[in-house]
Design a protein around this motif. Structure first.
Motif, PDB file in Angstrom:
ATOM      1  N   THR A   1      -2.755  13.329  -5.680  1.00 50.60           N
ATOM      2  CA  THR A   1      -1.572  13.469  -4.826  1.00 50.60           C
ATOM      3  C   THR A   1      -1.979  13.516  -3.355  1.00 50.60           C
ATOM      4  OG1 THR A   1      -0.318  14.500  -6.592  1.00 50.60           O
ATOM      5  CG2 THR A   1       0.450  14.913  -4.366  1.00 50.60           C
ATOM      6  N   ALA A   2      -3.092  14.176  -3.053  1.00 53.79           N
ATOM      7  CA  ALA A   2      -3.578  14.183  -1.663  1.00 53.79           C
ATOM      8  C   ALA A   2      -3.839  12.749  -1.184  1.00 53.79           C
ATOM      9  CB  ALA A   2      -4.853  15.022  -1.556  1.00 53.79           C
ATOM     10  N   ASP A   3      -4.467  11.947  -2.026  1.00 54.33           N
ATOM     11  CA  ASP A   3      -4.720  10.542  -1.668  1.00 54.33           C
ATOM     12  C   ASP A   3      -3.400   9.815  -1.397  1.00 54.33           C
ATOM     13  OD1 ASP A   3      -7.463  10.852  -2.013  1.00 54.33           O
ATOM     14  OD2 ASP A   3      -7.450  10.114  -4.074  1.00 54.33           O
ATOM     15  N   ALA A   4      -2.428  10.022  -2.280  1.00 54.48           N
ATOM     16  CA  ALA A   4      -1.160   9.284  -2.166  1.00 54.48           C
ATOM     17  C   ALA A   4      -0.380   9.666  -0.911  1.00 54.48           C
ATOM     18  CB  ALA A   4      -0.311   9.534  -3.416  1.00 54.48           C
ATOM     19  N   VAL A   5      -0.508  10.906  -0.449  1.00 54.01           N
ATOM     20  CA  VAL A   5       0.231  11.304   0.752  1.00 54.01           C
ATOM     21  C   VAL A   5      -0.608  11.155   2.026  1.00 54.01           C
ATOM     22  CG1 VAL A   5       1.717  12.874  -0.561  1.00 54.01           C
ATOM     23  CG2 VAL A   5      -0.242  13.798   0.654  1.00 54.01           C
ATOM     24  N   GLY A   6      -1.793  10.588   1.890  1.00 54.13           N
ATOM     25  CA  GLY A   6      -2.616  10.299   3.070  1.00 54.13           C
ATOM     26  C   GLY A   6      -3.471  11.460   3.534  1.00 54.13           C
ATOM     27  N   LEU A   7      -3.643  12.477   2.678  1.00 54.59           N
ATOM     28  CA  LEU A   7      -4.442  13.649   3.059  1.00 54.59           C
ATOM     29  C   LEU A   7      -5.701  13.776   2.192  1.00 54.59           C
ATOM     30  CD1 LEU A   7      -1.560  16.280   3.530  1.00 54.59           C
ATOM     31  CD2 LEU A   7      -2.980  15.291   5.346  1.00 54.59           C
ATOM     32  N   GLY A   8      -6.081  12.682   1.549  1.00 58.06           N
ATOM     33  CA  GLY A   8      -7.177  12.729   0.585  1.00 58.06           C
ATOM     34  C   GLY A   8      -8.519  13.125   1.172  1.00 58.06           C
TER      35      GLY A   8
ATOM     36  N   GLY B   1       0.811  -1.231   0.000  1.00 57.77           N
ATOM     37  CA  GLY B   1       0.000   0.000   0.000  1.00 57.77           C
ATOM     38  C   GLY B   1       0.832   1.263   0.000  1.00 57.77           C
ATOM     39  N   SER B   2       2.091   1.162  -0.461  1.00 58.22           N
ATOM     40  CA  SER B   2       2.915   2.373  -0.592  1.00 58.22           C
ATOM     41  C   SER B   2       2.473   3.146  -1.841  1.00 58.22           C
ATOM     42  CB  SER B   2       4.396   1.999  -0.740  1.00 58.22           C
ATOM     43  OG  SER B   2       4.838   1.252   0.370  1.00 58.22           O
ATOM     44  N   SER B   3       2.962   4.391  -1.951  1.00 57.21           N
ATOM     45  CA  SER B   3       2.629   5.232  -3.106  1.00 57.21           C
ATOM     46  C   SER B   3       3.892   5.572  -3.878  1.00 57.21           C
ATOM     47  CB  SER B   3       1.982   6.537  -2.636  1.00 57.21           C
ATOM     48  OG  SER B   3       0.795   6.282  -1.933  1.00 57.21           O
ATOM     49  N   VAL B   4       3.706   5.905  -5.141  1.00 55.21           N
ATOM     50  CA  VAL B   4       4.831   6.308  -5.982  1.00 55.21           C
ATOM     51  C   VAL B   4       4.660   7.775  -6.365  1.00 55.21           C
ATOM     52  CG1 VAL B   4       5.850   5.972  -8.271  1.00 55.21           C
ATOM     53  CG2 VAL B   4       5.313   3.996  -6.845  1.00 55.21           C
TER      54      VAL B   4
ATOM     55  N   ARG C   1      -2.163  -1.830 -11.019  1.00 50.91           N
ATOM     56  CA  ARG C   1      -2.150  -2.431  -9.670  1.00 50.91           C
ATOM     57  C   ARG C   1      -2.815  -1.522  -8.633  1.00 50.91           C
ATOM     58  NH1 ARG C   1       2.449  -3.623 -12.483  1.00 50.91           N
ATOM     59  NH2 ARG C   1       3.280  -5.744 -12.328  1.00 50.91           N
ATOM     60  N   ALA C   2      -3.423  -0.451  -9.088  1.00 57.12           N
ATOM     61  CA  ALA C   2      -4.075   0.528  -8.204  1.00 57.12           C
ATOM     62  C   ALA C   2      -3.100   1.113  -7.177  1.00 57.12           C
ATOM     63  CB  ALA C   2      -5.295  -0.069  -7.502  1.00 57.12           C
ATOM     64  N   VAL C   3      -1.827   1.263  -7.582  1.00 52.84           N
ATOM     65  CA  VAL C   3      -0.853   1.942  -6.712  1.00 52.84           C
ATOM     66  C   VAL C   3      -1.113   3.451  -6.824  1.00 52.84           C
ATOM     67  CG1 VAL C   3       1.600   2.502  -6.404  1.00 52.84           C
ATOM     68  CG2 VAL C   3       0.908   0.154  -6.956  1.00 52.84           C
ATOM     69  N   PRO C   4      -1.336   4.139  -5.684  1.00 49.61           N
ATOM     70  CA  PRO C   4      -1.562   5.582  -5.770  1.00 49.61           C
ATOM     71  C   PRO C   4      -0.341   6.299  -6.349  1.00 49.61           C
ATOM     72  CG  PRO C   4      -2.130   4.742  -3.585  1.00 49.61           C
ATOM     73  CD  PRO C   4      -1.415   3.635  -4.308  1.00 49.61           C
ATOM     74  N   VAL C   5      -0.598   7.232  -7.259  1.00 43.56           N
ATOM     75  CA  VAL C   5       0.488   7.992  -7.889  1.00 43.56           C
ATOM     76  C   VAL C   5       0.331   9.466  -7.552  1.00 43.56           C
ATOM     77  CG1 VAL C   5       1.556   8.691 -10.067  1.00 43.56           C
ATOM     78  CG2 VAL C   5       0.729   6.344  -9.789  1.00 43.56           C
ATOM     79  N   ALA C   6       1.378  10.028  -6.959  1.00 45.03           N
ATOM     80  CA  ALA C   6       1.427  11.460  -6.677  1.00 45.03           C
ATOM     81  C   ALA C   6       2.292  12.106  -7.745  1.00 45.03           C
ATOM     82  CB  ALA C   6       2.019  11.701  -5.294  1.00 45.03           C
ATOM     83  N   LEU C   7       2.246  13.439  -7.795  1.00 42.28           N
ATOM     84  CA  LEU C   7       3.082  14.169  -8.739  1.00 42.28           C
ATOM     85  C   LEU C   7       4.072  15.030  -7.949  1.00 42.28           C
ATOM     86  CD1 LEU C   7       3.098  14.386 -11.847  1.00 42.28           C
ATOM     87  CD2 LEU C   7       1.651  16.402 -11.636  1.00 42.28           C
TER      88      LEU C   7
END
Ligand SMILES: [Zn+2]
Length: 425
Positions: A361-368, A286-289, A312-318
């Motif tokens: 990006t908010a989702d990927a850093v846990g602030l979604g 459940g890590s993000s890229v 793979r539904a890996v969250p992607v931030a920018l």
């Protein structure tokens, strides 16, 4: 945590906010004349088409500007603010020639404070309201960074860069000094600014970190529930250096996995040269890229395959990845992400890129659930952007925002409804 209470107020303007479509794609909500109401705690209470008399309080009229969520930069290096555009790549040569000599200067608190002020000014002028930041390996400089973020009113997650090998002696900090220094910074800054600031565990990358340093860092992250950020598989030479340094690991990702740094709150920057096994494991944990396409083009690092993450539904931030990225402006990163996808034969719609730079990006850093879109219940982090008068409707606005950012200027920025930036022409 205390949140300052202020009277509710409202903002009028055009409004553009990302929406996650049911099929997994991205769409937007656009209102030609909207009222955004912020409650006394800085949360969005209401987003509606404007109607006279609908709000019995002060209304700040920002028309014809377009209100939209502030951009989130999920990967940026504060000590590289002044070395943007140093074309001395590829990665490992660029670090030696351009980055490490500059990072040494951050042992001087006065220099660090000066550049920290420049750093926050550049973020504000670019419409970035949240940043996830690498500091240098110097605790004093990291303290100066947090002070500057607090002074600017920005939302920020930042960490002391950890490295105890394969770097100049002046930047090398052994783990029995670095970990206590990181713990002190956690005490001082994690949750500061009424919760706007967080401390992140920040190993530079596996080639410059010993196993004991990474294990101690992982324990500190676990003890305090901290976000972890690092680099992975940016170039083949770096991946080879990681394997040489840590022969006990089966591949690059396995280094972070075995020492406990791979968690559901880990941000892995780049991820260009990853195997299927590594992608599968990232998804499992459940890590993000963090996708940093502008930096990848500038250093010639390669082209990340977004499809590997999305399959793979890996969250992607920018991330801008300044100073390898050539601009603090996330619109430049969106545009480069379009070019990167095009190289793989995929044409990303501007709405998709806008979603990635905000809600994604908010989702990927846990602030979604906190920021990323202009929806009731979220904290009111937003910007007002002025477009040329002939640019009308969601589709034209998105095209100009992403591909012609010089035509659209960021005029105002707000965090929790509080003004933090106003453009001075
Ligand atoms: Zn980086």
């Amino acid at each position: 945590m205390t949140i300052a209470h202020r009277p509710p107020r409202a903002y009028r303007g055009r409004l553009l906010t990302p929406l996650a479509a049911p099929g997994g794609g991205a769409a937007v909500r656009y209102l030609d004349d909207a009222l955004l109401v912020v409650d006394e705690r800085g949360r969005i209470a209401q987003v509606e088409p404007f109607a006279l008399g609908a709000f019995r309080g002060p209304v700040l009229d920002l028309r014809p500007a377009v209100l939209m969520p502030g951009f989130i930069d999920a990967h940026v290096h504060f000590p590289q603010t002044r070395v943007i555009g140093s074309a001395s790549g590829p990665l490992l040569d660029w670090l030696e020639r351009s980055v490490f000599p500059e990072e040494v200067r951050f042992r001087d608190d006065g220099y660090a404070a000066l550049v920290a002020g420049e750093f926050t000014s550049r973020l504000l002028a670019s419409g970035t309201t949240t940043c996830v930041v690498f500091s240098s390996s110097c605790p004093g400089a990291t303290d100066q960074l947090f002070r500057a973020l607090l002074r600017a009113g920005l939302r920020g997650i930042a960490g002391l860069t950890l490295m105890d090998r394969n770097c100049p002696e002046a930047l090398c900090v052994p783990h029995d000094e670095a970990i206590p220094a990181a713990r002190d910074l956690v005490q001082r800054w994690h949750g500061a600014g009424d919760g706007l600031l967080e401390f992140a565990i920040t190993p530079r990358f596996a080639p410059s970190c010993s196993r004991p340093l990474m294990e101690a860092a992982a324990r500190l992250a676990l003890d305090h529930g901290l976000l972890v950020q690092t680099h992975i598989a940016e170039t083949l030479a770096e991946a080879e250096a990681a394997r040489r340094e840590h022969p006990w690991a089966r591949d690059y990702l396995d280094v972070y996995d075995r020492v406990g740094l791979l968690t559901g709150r880990t941000l892995l920057a780049h991820g260009i040269h990853l195997s299927s096994r590594e992608w599968d494991r990232i998804a499992e944990v459940g890590s993000s890229v963090v996708h940093c396409p502008d930096s990848n083009f500038f250093l010639g690092s390669g082209r990340m395959r977004l499809a590997d993450a999305r399959a793979r539904a890996v969250p992607v931030a920018l991330g801008s990845d300044v100073g390898a990225g050539r601009s603090f402006d996330m619109r430049r990163s969106m545009s480069s992400a379009f070019d990167n996808a095009l190289c793989h034969g995929e044409r990303l719609p501007p709405a998709d890129l806008f979603f990635t730079a905000t809600q994604g990006t908010a989702d990927a850093v846990g602030l979604g659930c906190v920021i990323g879109s202009l929806d009731p219940g979220k904290e009111a982090d937003f910007i007002a952007v002025r477009f040329p008068d002939h640019v009308l409707g969601a589709s034209e606005l998105l095209n100009h925002l992403v591909f012609a950012p010089e035509t659209a200027s960021v005029q105002r920025s707000f965090i929790r409804g509080k003004p933090i930036y106003s453009h001075q022409p």
